[in-house]
Design a protein around this motif. Structure first.
Motif, PDB file in Angstrom:
ATOM      1  N   ILE A   2       0.851  -1.182   0.000  1.00  0.00           N
ATOM      2  CA  ILE A   2       0.000   0.000   0.000  1.00  0.00           C
ATOM      3  C   ILE A   2       0.890   1.237   0.000  1.00  0.00           C
ATOM      4  N   GLU A   3       0.578   2.199  -0.839  1.00  0.00           N
ATOM      5  CA  GLU A   3       1.381   3.417  -0.915  1.00  0.00           C
ATOM      6  C   GLU A   3       1.378   4.149   0.421  1.00  0.00           C
ATOM      7  N   SER A   4       2.561   4.613   0.854  1.00  0.00           N
ATOM      8  CA  SER A   4       2.684   5.281   2.151  1.00  0.00           C
ATOM      9  C   SER A   4       3.745   6.366   2.094  1.00  0.00           C
ATOM     10  N   PRO A   5       3.606   7.436   2.907  1.00  0.00           N
ATOM     11  CA  PRO A   5       4.600   8.510   2.941  1.00  0.00           C
ATOM     12  C   PRO A   5       5.941   8.017   3.486  1.00  0.00           C
ATOM     13  N   SER A   6       7.025   8.565   2.959  1.00  0.00           N
ATOM     14  CA  SER A   6       8.378   8.268   3.462  1.00  0.00           C
ATOM     15  C   SER A   6       9.145   9.579   3.580  1.00  0.00           C
ATOM     16  N   PRO A   7       8.850  10.352   4.624  1.00  0.00           N
ATOM     17  CA  PRO A   7       9.507  11.653   4.783  1.00  0.00           C
ATOM     18  C   PRO A   7      10.967  11.508   5.189  1.00  0.00           C
ATOM     19  N   GLY A   8      11.739  12.586   4.992  1.00  0.00           N
ATOM     20  CA  GLY A   8      13.148  12.569   5.366  1.00  0.00           C
ATOM     21  C   GLY A   8      14.001  11.835   4.341  1.00  0.00           C
ATOM     22  N   THR A   9      15.263  11.629   4.686  1.00  0.00           N
ATOM     23  CA  THR A   9      16.172  10.915   3.793  1.00  0.00           C
ATOM     24  C   THR A   9      16.090   9.413   3.995  1.00  0.00           C
ATOM     25  N   SER A  10      15.501   8.985   5.110  1.00  0.00           N
ATOM     26  CA  SER A  10      15.319   7.565   5.394  1.00  0.00           C
ATOM     27  C   SER A  10      14.194   7.426   6.411  1.00  0.00           C
ATOM     28  N   ALA A  11      13.345   6.405   6.237  1.00  0.00           N
ATOM     29  CA  ALA A  11      12.212   6.228   7.158  1.00  0.00           C
ATOM     30  C   ALA A  11      11.859   4.756   7.255  1.00  0.00           C
ATOM     31  N   ASP A  12      11.483   4.320   8.455  1.00  0.00           N
ATOM     32  CA  ASP A  12      11.032   2.938   8.622  1.00  0.00           C
ATOM     33  C   ASP A  12       9.916   2.878   9.653  1.00  0.00           C
ATOM     34  N   LEU A  13       9.166   1.770   9.624  1.00  0.00           N
ATOM     35  CA  LEU A  13       8.053   1.575  10.539  1.00  0.00           C
ATOM     36  C   LEU A  13       8.291   0.332  11.392  1.00  0.00           C
ATOM     37  N   LYS A  14       7.948   0.430  12.677  1.00  0.00           N
ATOM     38  CA  LYS A  14       8.178  -0.663  13.626  1.00  0.00           C
ATOM     39  C   LYS A  14       6.893  -1.294  14.156  1.00  0.00           C
ATOM     40  N   GLY A  15       5.789  -0.554  14.114  1.00  0.00           N
ATOM     41  CA  GLY A  15       4.555  -1.084  14.682  1.00  0.00           C
ATOM     42  C   GLY A  15       3.338  -0.557  13.961  1.00  0.00           C
ATOM     43  N   VAL A  16       2.242  -1.323  14.038  1.00  0.00           N
ATOM     44  CA  VAL A  16       0.992  -0.936  13.399  1.00  0.00           C
ATOM     45  C   VAL A  16      -0.166  -1.339  14.306  1.00  0.00           C
ATOM     46  N   ARG A  17      -1.227  -0.506  14.324  1.00  0.00           N
ATOM     47  CA  ARG A  17      -2.373  -0.798  15.183  1.00  0.00           C
ATOM     48  C   ARG A  17      -3.667  -0.322  14.504  1.00  0.00           C
ATOM     49  N   PRO A  18      -4.500  -1.252  14.042  1.00  0.00           N
ATOM     50  CA  PRO A  18      -5.797  -0.866  13.492  1.00  0.00           C
ATOM     51  C   PRO A  18      -6.743  -0.446  14.618  1.00  0.00           C
ATOM     52  N   VAL A  19      -7.424   0.669  14.445  1.00  0.00           N
ATOM     53  CA  VAL A  19      -8.465   1.091  15.363  1.00  0.00           C
ATOM     54  C   VAL A  19      -9.799   0.536  14.884  1.00  0.00           C
ATOM     55  N   SER A  20      -9.940   0.476  13.571  1.00  0.00           N
ATOM     56  CA  SER A  20     -11.131  -0.081  12.939  1.00  0.00           C
ATOM     57  C   SER A  20     -10.743  -0.478  11.517  1.00  0.00           C
ATOM     58  N   ALA A  21     -11.693  -0.961  10.758  1.00  0.00           N
ATOM     59  CA  ALA A  21     -11.410  -1.347   9.380  1.00  0.00           C
ATOM     60  C   ALA A  21     -11.065  -0.137   8.517  1.00  0.00           C
ATOM     61  N   SER A  22     -11.466   1.066   8.943  1.00  0.00           N
ATOM     62  CA  SER A  22     -11.239   2.268   8.143  1.00  0.00           C
ATOM     63  C   SER A  22     -10.176   3.195   8.714  1.00  0.00           C
ATOM     64  N   GLN A  23      -9.622   2.866   9.884  1.00  0.00           N
ATOM     65  CA  GLN A  23      -8.592   3.718  10.489  1.00  0.00           C
ATOM     66  C   GLN A  23      -7.489   2.866  11.110  1.00  0.00           C
ATOM     67  N   VAL A  24      -6.251   3.103  10.652  1.00  0.00           N
ATOM     68  CA  VAL A  24      -5.098   2.328  11.111  1.00  0.00           C
ATOM     69  C   VAL A  24      -3.939   3.286  11.384  1.00  0.00           C
ATOM     70  N   TRP A  25      -3.167   3.015  12.446  1.00  0.00           N
ATOM     71  CA  TRP A  25      -2.002   3.826  12.803  1.00  0.00           C
ATOM     72  C   TRP A  25      -0.728   3.005  12.665  1.00  0.00           C
ATOM     73  N   ALA A  26       0.363   3.666  12.264  1.00  0.00           N
ATOM     74  CA  ALA A  26       1.675   3.014  12.186  1.00  0.00           C
ATOM     75  C   ALA A  26       2.725   3.967  12.753  1.00  0.00           C
ATOM     76  N   VAL A  27       3.724   3.414  13.444  1.00  0.00           N
ATOM     77  CA  VAL A  27       4.754   4.247  14.069  1.00  0.00           C
ATOM     78  C   VAL A  27       6.145   3.748  13.710  1.00  0.00           C
ATOM     79  N   GLY A  28       7.105   4.678  13.753  1.00  0.00           N
ATOM     80  CA  GLY A  28       8.487   4.325  13.451  1.00  0.00           C
ATOM     81  C   GLY A  28       9.387   5.528  13.639  1.00  0.00           C
ATOM     82  N   SER A  29      10.311   5.717  12.729  1.00  0.00           N
ATOM     83  CA  SER A  29      11.248   6.838  12.830  1.00  0.00           C
ATOM     84  C   SER A  29      11.691   7.269  11.440  1.00  0.00           C
ATOM     85  N   LEU A  30      12.207   8.499  11.368  1.00  0.00           N
ATOM     86  CA  LEU A  30      12.743   9.017  10.116  1.00  0.00           C
ATOM     87  C   LEU A  30      14.032   9.763  10.403  1.00  0.00           C
ATOM     88  N   ILE A  31      14.860   9.898   9.397  1.00  0.00           N
ATOM     89  CA  ILE A  31      16.098  10.652   9.516  1.00  0.00           C
ATOM     90  C   ILE A  31      15.997  11.889   8.636  1.00  0.00           C
TER      91      ILE A  31
END
Length: 199
Positions: free
Chosen positions: A138-167
């Motif tokens: 699925i297409e997703s934003p990748s801000p900064g010069t480098s970015a990765d995701l470590k965790g994901v949590r669906p709140v519902s079928a229509s809303q999902v959160w993902a967390v990580g870090s960027l450089i």
């Protein structure tokens, strides 16, 4: 397959948690998956696998990670079918490395996995979705010069959160993405550390 320690997708040695399916076995339900999954060397003829994240939903247990292919790393997803683990096809958009580090499910036909992929110059966020038949990127934003995701949590079928870090420059910052209405966007997040923010 004998239970044994395994490395999680984050690289730390850990035991994969025993899923809620253990309780079903005592009630005469479907056979639960092994508490730990370990792969030996030379998976698919090259390198070794690192697996470690389990999401139990309605008896289906995806386990994610990555494996060395001799020249880099590729995503690795296995599904538990009630009696054994089976490797299923998963996208590998990177030209050098692809990693998965977090997975959560809304239902057996709505599962999200996150990580990163690399073209050799920097990491980009990687979000995969399972619709009950196959995994797709699925297409997703990748801000900064480098970015990765470590965790994901669906709140519902229509809303999902993902967390990580960027450089950005020489600074590591927190990264939070939100999927709402079928589109992923970056959400502003605090950076309490001095140059080392991570979610």
């Amino acid at each position: 397959m004998s239970p044994s320690p395994t490395r999680g997708a984050g690289g730390r040695r850990a035991r994969a948690p025993g899923p809620p399916g253990d309780r079903r076995a005592r009630r005469g339900g479907p056979r639960p998956p092994p508490r730990c999954v370990a792969r030996g060397p030379n998976l698919f003829g090259a390198g070794s696998a690192e697996l470690g994240t389990i999401a139990d939903i309605l008896g289906e247990v995806p386990l994610i990670g990555f494996f060395a292919n001799g020249g880099g790393h590729q995503t690795l997803i296995e599904h538990w079918n009630g009696s054994s683990w089976k490797v299923v096809p998963s996208p590998d958009p990177g030209t050098s490395d692809d990693f998965l580090g977090g997975v959560r499910a809304v239902s057996a036909r709505d599962i999200w996995a996150v990580g990163s992929f690399s073209d050799g110059t920097g990491d980009s966020t990687l979000i995969l979705h399972y619709d009950g038949k196959s995994w797709s990127q699925i297409e997703s934003p990748s801000p900064g010069t480098s970015a990765d995701l470590k965790g994901v949590r669906p709140v519902s079928a229509s809303q999902v959160w993902a967390v990580g870090s960027l450089i950005k420059g020489t600074t590591t910052k927190t990264l939070i993405l939100r999927m709402k209405g079928g589109r992923w966007t970056q959400v502003k997040s605090p950076d309490p550390g001095r140059g080392h923010g991570r979610c």
